[in-house]
Design an enzyme around this catalytic site. Structure first.
Site, PDB file in Angstrom:
ATOM      1  N   ASP A 151      31.839  33.871  42.188  1.00 33.47           N
ATOM      2  CA  ASP A 151      30.988  33.710  41.009  1.00 33.47           C
ATOM      3  C   ASP A 151      29.517  33.534  41.353  1.00 33.47           C
ATOM      4  OD1 ASP A 151      33.020  33.930  39.157  1.00 33.47           O
ATOM      5  OD2 ASP A 151      33.431  31.778  39.111  1.00 33.47           O
ATOM      6  N   TYR A 405      36.547  37.814  29.629  1.00 35.14           N
ATOM      7  CA  TYR A 405      35.680  37.070  28.725  1.00 35.14           C
ATOM      8  C   TYR A 405      35.454  37.873  27.437  1.00 35.14           C
ATOM      9  CZ  TYR A 405      34.131  33.525  32.143  1.00 35.14           C
ATOM     10  OH  TYR A 405      34.061  32.480  33.023  1.00 35.14           O
TER      11      TYR A 405
END
Length: 469
Positions: A151, A405
């Site tokens: 990330d 997402y």
């Protein structure tokens, strides 16, 4: 002729000639005046100036010519229409969601030209909608794309490219260094919030109109992060939700008010109801509404209502049909003021739209993993009621296909904001069946209309066997 007669004759001739000269002078003056009045703009006019001798002396008439240029100049100033800050409009009415754009980034990346991204979102200015994403500083299937499941790295940056296009070399603009971000257009200029740095000492840089204007320093020293979707602006003031602290324990949550790139104030989100809050998806319906992710305790989603000055309300979406992942099977508990404490973590970024007492909720089809995607309308789902019912279900990505997402964005139309959302379609690691070294995504978007929608399936659609490893 005697001398007296000669004198009289000469006097008469002299008088006659003087009279004729006077009449010629008057005639020239009248002629000149008439001609001058008829001459148009930007022409050269020749005015004769007459000098007439005294009446007793009739010898000569002298005419002198002067050149006079007459110019009438008209100046036209063209000014650009004044840009105005976005007003607080309501959401447009809608009965369903319709497909808008699909970039097919992974399919197009078969030749390695596509940039590796994740955490995409969409935001619009006065003229166009744009895709944003956090790039990994690598192209799909190249050696640098190995390990892009991570990330937070110093190579990640926020990029912008036209909606509906894949992020390829030549069509994107790097906005800032970032591994967490939010962007919004206030009606005049773009603002971006860009987090980067060490996990225990990160900072957020605020970019307004292309210039760095302010910053936020990590106060809990535990991964300063923000929405991963668009922030919202009303009357020139932009509202951004920021989190700092543990992902699966009590963290700090703040709302910042920023005007023209400068922080005006911030407030801590009260913990009387909300236990954990991050990755908010926000929209405007007169006030700003944010539907967020509880990564600690709740499979129901926390929400906030905010105006230009303060946090007005907080709570959890009441609906007994929860929308985080993982979550319990439908139906579950009704909990409006606290997390469900059922399948609370880890969670996934999502969104919702309040519609009176009803609520529209986007969610994965799977209750345990990031596969499939649907949006449901829950009657009375915004309030504490025994009458919660799924009145609409639109399945947009089948449960056999990967999702990820999702988040909201709005499009300004005549007198209202059109509700829209995007779905991230993640491919590559950690999926065991995707035998590649990279992690990236494509994106599909939908917008609401006051019409009945059709049906369909809009997955990523790439064959990983064709892809560079």
């Amino acid at each position: 002729m005697n001398p007296n007669q000669k004198i009289i004759t000469i006097g008469v001739v002299n008088t006659t000639l003087s009279t004729i000269a006077l009449l010629i002078g008057v005639g020239n003056l009248v002629f000149n005046t008439v001609i001058h009045e008829k001459i148009g703009n930007h022409q050269t006019v020749i005015h004769p100036t007459i000098t007439t001798p005294a009446v007793p002396n009739c010898s000569d008439t002298i005419i002198t010519y002067n050149n006079t240029v007459i110019n009438n100049i008209t100046t036209t100033i063209i000014t650009e229409a004044e840009r105005l800050f976005k007003p607080p409009l309501p959401l447009c009415p809608f009965r369903g969601f319709f497909p808008f754009h699909k970039d097919n980034a992974i399919r197009l990346g078969e030749n390695k030209d596509v940039i590796v991204t994740r955490e995409p979102y969409v935001s619009c200015d006065n003229d166009n909608c744009w895709s944003f994403a956090l790039a990994q500083g690598a192209l799909l299937g190249t050696k640098h794309s190995n390990g892009t499941i991570k990330d937070r790295t110093p190579y990640r940056s926020l990029i912008r490219f036209p909606i509906g296009t894949a992020p390829v070399l030549g069509n994107y603009k790097e906005i800032c260094i970032a591994w967490s971000s939010s962007s919004c257009f206030d009606g005049k200029e773009w603002m971006h919030v860009c987090m980067t740095g060490n996990d225990n000492d990160a900072s957020a840089q605020i970019i307004y109109a292309g210039r760095m204007t302010d910053s936020i320093k990590s106060w809990r020293k535990d991964i300063l992060r923000t929405q991963e979707s668009e922030c919202q602006c009303i009357g020139g003031t932009c509202v951004v939700a920021v989190t700092d602290g543990p992902a699966a324990n009590s963290a700090d949550h703040r709302v910042y008010w920023i005007r023209e790139g400068r922080i005006v104030k911030y407030e801590n989100v009260p913990k009387t109801k909300i236990q954990h809050l991050e990755e908010c998806s926000c929209y405007v319906d007169i006030d700003v509404y944010c539907i967020c992710r509880d990564n600690w305790k709740g499979s129901n989603r926390p929400w906030m209502r905010i105006n230009n000055e303060t946090i007005l309300e907080t709570g959890y979406v009441c609906s007994k049909f929860h929308s985080d992942t993982p979550r319990p099977a439908d139906p579950s508990t009704v909990s409006c003021d606290s997390p469900s404490n059922i399948n609370g973590g880890p969670g996934v970024k999502g969104f919702g739209f309040k519609a009176g007492n009803d609520v529209w909720l986007g969610r994965t089809v799977s209750t345990s993993g990031r596969s499939g995607f649907e949006i449901i309308k829950v009657t009375d789902g915004w309030i504490n009621s025994p009458n919660h019912a799924k009145s609409v279900t639109q399945t947009l990505v089948s449960n056999n296909d990967w999702s990820g997402y999702s988040g909201s964005f709005i499009v300004k139309t005549k007198g209202c904001f059109q509700p829209c959302f995007y779905v991230e379609l993640i491919r590559g690691r950690p999926n065991k069946n995707d035998d590649v070294s990279w992690t990236s995504n494509s994106i599909v978007t939908f917008c609401g209309l006051d019409n009945e929608p059709g049906s369909g399936n809009w997955p990523d659609g790439s064959n990983i066997g064709f892809m560079p490893k």
